[in-house]
Design an enzyme around this catalytic site. Structure first.
Site, PDB file in Angstrom:
ATOM      1  NE  ARG A  86      -3.786  -1.886   2.076  1.00  0.00           N
ATOM      2  CZ  ARG A  86      -3.767  -2.932   3.170  1.00  0.00           C
ATOM      3  NH1 ARG A  86      -3.187  -3.137   3.805  1.00  0.00           N
ATOM      4  NH2 ARG A  86      -5.042  -3.983   2.642  1.00  0.00           N
ATOM      5  CG  ASP A 147      -7.359  -3.912   7.990  1.00  0.00           C
ATOM      6  OD1 ASP A 147      -6.055  -3.466   7.742  1.00  0.00           O
ATOM      7  OD2 ASP A 147      -7.752  -2.873   7.462  1.00  0.00           O
ATOM      8  NE  ARG A 150      -9.581  -8.102   4.302  1.00  0.00           N
ATOM      9  CZ  ARG A 150      -9.529  -6.908   3.369  1.00  0.00           C
ATOM     10  NH1 ARG A 150      -8.170  -6.103   3.496  1.00  0.00           N
ATOM     11  NH2 ARG A 150      -9.481  -6.729   1.698  1.00  0.00           N
TER      12      ARG A 150
END
Ligand code: NAD
Length: 309
Positions: A86, A147, A150
């Protein structure tokens, strides 16, 4: 009654727009993209869902449509390439982002909230905070909401419990240095330890975190981009803001003294309501978790320095 302006109707933006329709998040949705045909095509397509969903005005527009916006969601940019971190995206996206921000600020009302998803999200949130002149409460990055979602999904799967009943956070950078907060992971008030029905072994924990951090890379390898998960996370953030939910979500915002961390945007549990980030919550952390969070902040600061902010 709310107006959302979306900038960037690529895979993430279009998925978010569809989530807005399904959740009936606003009564006006404006789509802006440098690729005007794509924005127009999406607006027409989404309007064809109106016969089945709650009515909403959806148009392809221009930056002048930022006038009267409650939330401006920025998902424009370049998607992560296979194998690209990223942070590698940083230089490409900062330039695009600055140009967009200048246009937004010409028209957006002072009370509008900026919600950023473009990567690297913490750095772009920092740039937006510095350039926009808006209060830090109103400049929000999607942070580690995806995140954490997840992580909660994988923990729920391991324990055979709905992720909605898993309460836990991944904090820090949306990226490689993010930190899973195992020490406060809970299920109905039960601490998730290492043993028993609601325990996860250390090996399993390692796998869960590896899969959490690696999720974007794996999805990109399989289908080229990730978009449904982030679209849902963005819709949840908008919902918390527009409906003044006062919900705690790990969005990214400019920190001043969070566990001693300042001058950087990081994902930490934050109380979200109509005015944006009301406060950040210093959840209990072990010494190790705290050290990892500080490391995550330092990692980001290095890159922020590199781009001169
Ligand atoms: P995409 O390439 O499908 O879409 C990007 C869109 O931005 C395109 O439609 C493009 O035309 C538009 N665009 C580019 N420059 C523009 C400009 N100057 N003005 C207006 N529009 C412009 O990419 P994507 O898969 O939708 O990803 C978008 C961004 O979201 C990327 O930065 C990606 O890394 C990020 N992302 C973030 C998360 C997160 O958790 N924060 C998750 C997934 C993706």
């Amino acid at each position: 009654m709310a107006k959302i302006v979306l900038i960037g109707t690529g895979a993430v933006g279009a998925s978010f727009a569809y989530a807005c329709v399904l959740k009936s998040l606003c009564n006006e949705l404006v789509l802006i993209d440098v690729n005007q045909q794509k924005a127009l095509g999406d607006a027409i397509d989404l309007n064809h869902a109106m016969a089945c969903e709650k009515p909403m005005q959806i148009t392809a527009g221009a930056y002048s449509d930022c006038a009267g916006a409650d939330i401006i969601v920025i998902t424009a940019g370049t998607a992560q390439r296979p194998g690209e971190t990223r942070l590698d995206l940083m230089h490409r996206n900062v330039a695009i982002f600055k140009a967009i921000l200048a246009e937004v600020e010409r028209y957006a009302p002072p009370e509008a909230i900026l919600l950023i998803a473009s990567n690297p999200v913490d750095i772009l949130t920092h740039v937006a905070y510095k350039l926009s002149g808006r209060p830090k409460a109103q400049v929000i990055g999607s942070g580690t909401v995806l995140d954490s979602n997840r992580f909660r999904f994988l923990v729920g799967e391991a324990l055979d419990v709905s992720p909605r009943s898993v309460h836990g956070f991944v904090i820090g950078e949306h990226g490689d240095s993010e930190v899973p907060v195992w020490s406060s992971l809970q299920l109905a008030g039960i601490q998730v330890g290492s043993e028993g029905r609601y325990g996860i072994s250390d090996a399993e924990k390692e796998r869960i975190f590896r899969e959490t951090v690696g999720a974007a890379g794996e999805i990109i390898r399989l289908k080229g981009a990730t978009y449904y998960g982030i679209a849902s996370a963005l819709a949840r953030i908008c919902e918390a803001i527009l409906r003044d939910h006062r919900a705690v979500l790990p969005v990214s915002s400019f920190l001043e003294g969070y566990y001693g961390i300042s001058d950087v945007c990081l994902g930490v549990p934050s109380l979200l309501g109509r005015d944006g980030v009301i406060e950040t919550l210093e959840i209990p952390l072990t010494e190790e978790e705290r050290a990892k969070l500080v490391h995550s902040a330092e990692t980001l600061k290095t890159f922020i320095k590199e781009i001169g902010y």
